[in-house]
Design an enzyme around this catalytic site. Structure first.
Site, PDB file in Angstrom:
ATOM      1  CE  LYS A 214       5.584 -15.442   4.238  1.00  0.00           C
ATOM      2  NZ  LYS A 214       5.834 -15.653   2.815  1.00  0.00           N
ATOM      3  CD  GLU A 220       0.187  -0.718   5.852  1.00  0.00           C
ATOM      4  OE1 GLU A 220       1.026  -1.475   6.415  1.00  0.00           O
ATOM      5  OE2 GLU A 220       0.359  -0.263   4.712  1.00  0.00           O
ATOM      6  N   GLY A 290       2.428 -14.421   0.707  1.00  0.00           N
ATOM      7  CA  GLY A 290       1.301 -13.681   1.293  1.00  0.00           C
ATOM      8  C   GLY A 290       0.055 -13.724   0.417  1.00  0.00           C
ATOM      9  NE  ARG A 291       2.302 -12.161  -5.388  1.00  0.00           N
ATOM     10  CZ  ARG A 291       3.493 -11.860  -4.888  1.00  0.00           C
ATOM     11  NH1 ARG A 291       3.594 -11.267  -3.710  1.00  0.00           N
ATOM     12  NH2 ARG A 291       4.597 -12.133  -5.562  1.00  0.00           N
ATOM     13  CD  GLU A 376       2.201  -7.993  -3.348  1.00  0.00           C
ATOM     14  OE1 GLU A 376       1.862  -6.901  -2.859  1.00  0.00           O
ATOM     15  OE2 GLU A 376       2.107  -9.063  -2.717  1.00  0.00           O
ATOM     16  CG  HIS A 407     -25.410   1.112 -15.906  1.00  0.00           C
ATOM     17  ND1 HIS A 407     -26.318   1.705 -16.746  1.00  0.00           N
ATOM     18  CD2 HIS A 407     -25.782  -0.184 -15.802  1.00  0.00           C
ATOM     19  CE1 HIS A 407     -27.229   0.816 -17.115  1.00  0.00           C
ATOM     20  NE2 HIS A 407     -26.924  -0.347 -16.563  1.00  0.00           N
ATOM     21  CE  LYS A 535       5.483  -3.508   2.773  1.00  0.00           C
ATOM     22  NZ  LYS A 535       5.717  -4.935   2.930  1.00  0.00           N
TER      23      LYS A 535
HETATM   24  O1  F6P Z   1       2.202  -5.472   0.259  1.00  0.00           O
HETATM   25  C1  F6P Z   1       3.284  -6.317   0.448  1.00  0.00           C
HETATM   26  C2  F6P Z   1       2.957  -7.495   1.316  1.00  0.00           C
HETATM   27  O2  F6P Z   1       4.166  -8.039   1.699  1.00  0.00           O
HETATM   28  C3  F6P Z   1       2.076  -8.537   0.639  1.00  0.00           C
HETATM   29  O3  F6P Z   1       2.782  -9.395  -0.180  1.00  0.00           O
HETATM   30  C4  F6P Z   1       1.440  -9.192   1.806  1.00  0.00           C
HETATM   31  O4  F6P Z   1       0.320  -9.933   1.437  1.00  0.00           O
HETATM   32  C5  F6P Z   1       1.112  -7.988   2.660  1.00  0.00           C
HETATM   33  O5  F6P Z   1       2.232  -7.132   2.485  1.00  0.00           O
HETATM   34  C6  F6P Z   1       0.843  -8.257   4.101  1.00  0.00           C
HETATM   35  O6  F6P Z   1       1.961  -8.818   4.742  1.00  0.00           O
HETATM   36  P1  F6P Z   1       1.829  -9.533   6.150  1.00  0.00           P
HETATM   37  O7  F6P Z   1       0.919 -10.704   5.986  1.00  0.00           O
HETATM   38  O8  F6P Z   1       3.226  -9.943   6.505  1.00  0.00           O
HETATM   39  O9  F6P Z   1       1.269  -8.551   7.132  1.00  0.00           O
END
Ligand code: F6P
Length: 573
Positions: A214, A220, A290-291, A376, A407, A535
């Site tokens: 987003k 990452e 995002g979620r 979240e 199990h 972060k």
């Molecule tokens: O972990 C926090 C967060 O902002 C989530 O809400 C989101 O889904 C994820 O990081 C990834 O964010 P982006 O889509 O901006 O890379």
């Protein structure tokens, strides 16, 4: 200032006070048990079940009676849930701390025509992007869109994390029987192992990368995207396709990135800087959390994996659940019922954790997906006035596919000292109908939910042991370990088959459950400030890790200093 959501402390409502009193009969060791509730009402399963958009919900095995349920509905009324729900559907900025509307429901209802205050019509934007996604998907699947050496794509790698990974990954797994020949892979972890182990199997000439983020700034994802791009260039060079020989609209400048990299994002500037062409960027908007973004361009990997018609059926299932949720009475409302039962368990019976137990291997990532959506969203301890909560909010969610969990951790669910609420999920028909497996799976699911309810008393143990000829003395010695009380609450969700439509409606049901709970808890369910500190600290520590100094650290706590020193020491050999 006008606030889009009401600000009501739920504990100050009359219903909350009455529920607190009412719950005392159901608490540990008290007079009311699940078995007694069933004995008292032979029609309980009928009365305590409902159907919506292909899902049958049996919530009869909850430690709750009709009066409690009525009080929970009154609580929802006193907390003005209906107003909150309408505020979301009509584009009010209910994510107040980020000043954003919350409109993932429009992603599955592109025909909606309402206009936001800034003049945009979200439905129109959605329609336009969906049409572009459809064209792209058919181009990749029919081979008209190809890589820079003219070969058709055989593999897609979605690079994203959190909401830009968990939803699409879960959906691709869940719908695995609907998948075409395209290999779809997911890389999320910044651990290089995840990227390298995925790329090892792939041919750069036939691989398409979807950079799903987003913000297009997530550490990452950007690290993985940059490394994937380097891998792509190196591999192409090694194959003898130097920059000059790469085919594409911007030969030599993008060196194939234009044809092999796609971006799913709200950040056009960063996407362009990365080298993705505007026609290969599929946008979404700040009113998509995002979620909650699986339904947006973030779902492109799903559409590629199962075809656009199936992706549309996924959206249609979610839209059907949206309508059910918005327009059905609370008595027959699946998400509202799940939410109210969850509130009862959490706030009045003191149950802290919810296990998500899919009896369908294709739903193996569903618990992980739901963890983000629920935890979240509702893992908050400050209310909408900014005051600390003096009551519990979101539970801990976890889970594994059914029989594997049996199990592993079901022992604790049956006999541990803490109660765990459980959601069983079972499609009546399997996507992989191997006889007799699905019957075994089903018997296990039904048996576990029954065992959690009934437990096993002394007489049953004695009778079972007598039947196999075991002496009474030996049985007596073992009795304390073999008797268990049951009385552990669970929901059972069943659909006929896990079609794209059914999956869409299931996910939307949980999304709305989470919304209702957040509304009652008087919290902001659509922000996630709690993940920001980690972060920030990562960015502050990174230079100390990169500098490889032995003694770098002023003003840091002794534990972090010790960890840094040990880490550096272990880099040397
Ligand atoms: O972990 C926090 C967060 O902002 C989530 O809400 C989101 O889904 C994820 O990081 C990834 O964010 P982006 O889509 O901006 O890379």
């Amino acid at each position: 200032m006008q606030h889009p959501l009401p600000r009501i402390n739920p504990t100050e409502t009359l219903a909350w006070k009455q529920l607190t009193q009412h719950a005392s009969a159901f608490r540990e060791g008290a007079s009311q048990t699940l078995s007694r509730l069933f004995e008292a009402d032979p029609q309980r399963a009928e009365r305590w079940s409902l159907e919506a958009e292909g899902w049958y919900l049996d919530y009869s095995k909850n430690l709750l009676d009709a009066q409690g349920m009525a009080l929970l509905r009154r609580l929802a009324e006193e907390c003005q849930i209906q107003e909150g729900v309408e505020a979301m559907f009509t584009g009010a900025k209910i994510n107040e701390t980020e000043e954003r509307a919350v409109l993932h429901t429009v992603l599955r209802d592109p025909s909606s025509s309402f206009r936001l205050a800034d003049g945009t019509v979200p439905g129109e934007l959605v329609k336009e992007v969906l049409a572009r996604m459809e064209g792209f998907v058919s181009g990749v699947l029919d081979g008209t869109l190809r890589g820079c050496t003219g070969k058709a794509f055989t593999d897609v790698v979605n690079i994203g994390i959190g909401g830009s990974d968990l939803g699409p990954l879960m959906a691709c797994e869940a719908l695995s029987a609907y998948r075409n020949a395209l290999g779809v892979h997911f890389v999320s972890n910044v651990d290089g192992a995840h990227l390298l182990r995925t790329l090892q199997k792939l041919d750069p000439e036939t691989t398409l990368f979807l950079i799903a983020s987003k913000t297009f700034t997530t550490q990452e994802t950007m690290a993985n995207a940059l490394s994937a791009r380097s891998w792509f260039w190196e591999q192409m060079e090694a194959l003898g396709h130097g920059s000059g020989s790469l085919r594409g609209s911007s030969l030599g400048v993008h060196r194939g990135v234009d044809l092999h990299f796609v971006a799913l994002s709200t950040n056009a500037v960063a996407v362009k800087a990365f080298g993705v062409l505007p026609e290969r960027m599929f946008p979404f908007w700040d009113w998509v959390g995002g979620r909650y973004s699986l339904w947006s361009a973030i779902g492109l990997s799903v559409a590629l994996a199962v075809g656009f018609e199936n992706f549309k059926a996924l959206l249609a299932g979610a839209h059907a659940m949206d309508r059910h949720f918005r327009y059905t009475s609370w008595e027959q409302n699946l998400p509202v019922t799940l939410a109210l039962v969850g509130l009862w368990n959490r706030n009045f019976l003191g149950i802290h954790s919810l296990a998500i137990l899919p009896y369908d291997h294709c739903l193996s990532r569903f618990p992980a997906y739901l963890q983000q959506v629920d935890m979240e969203s509702n893992g908050k301890s400050v209310d909408r006035q900014g005051l600390p909560l003096d009551y519990e909010s979101g539970p801990v969610l976890w889970g594994e596919p059914g029989t594997n969990g049996q199990h592993a951790f079901y022992q604790l669910i049956h006999q541990g000292t803490s109660k765990v609420a459980c959601d069983f999920i079972l499609p009546a028909q399997s996507q992989y109908p191997v006889v007799p497996h699905h019957r075994y799976l089903t018997a296990n699911a039904f048996a576990q939910s029954q065992a959690l309810m009934q437990g096993r008393d002394r007489e049953q143990v004695m009778a079972a042991f007598a039947a196999v000829g075991r002496s009474e003395e030996k049985t007596q010695n073992l009795l304390p370990f073999l008797v268990f009380e049951g009385n552990r609450p669970s929901n059972f969700l069943m659909c006929q088959a896990l079609t794209p439509f059914a999956l869409g409606s299931l996910i939307a049901a949980y999304e709305h459950k989470i919304l209702v709970q957040g509304l009652v808890w008087n919290i902001y369910s659509f922000d996630q400030w709690g993940v920001e500190l980690g972060k920030d600290l990562t960015n502050r520590l990174l230079p100390l890790i990169e500098s490889l100094q032995d003694n770098p650290v002023q003003g840091l706590d002794s534990s972090t200093v010790a960890l840094l020193r040990r880490w550096h020491a272990w880099q040397k050999d």
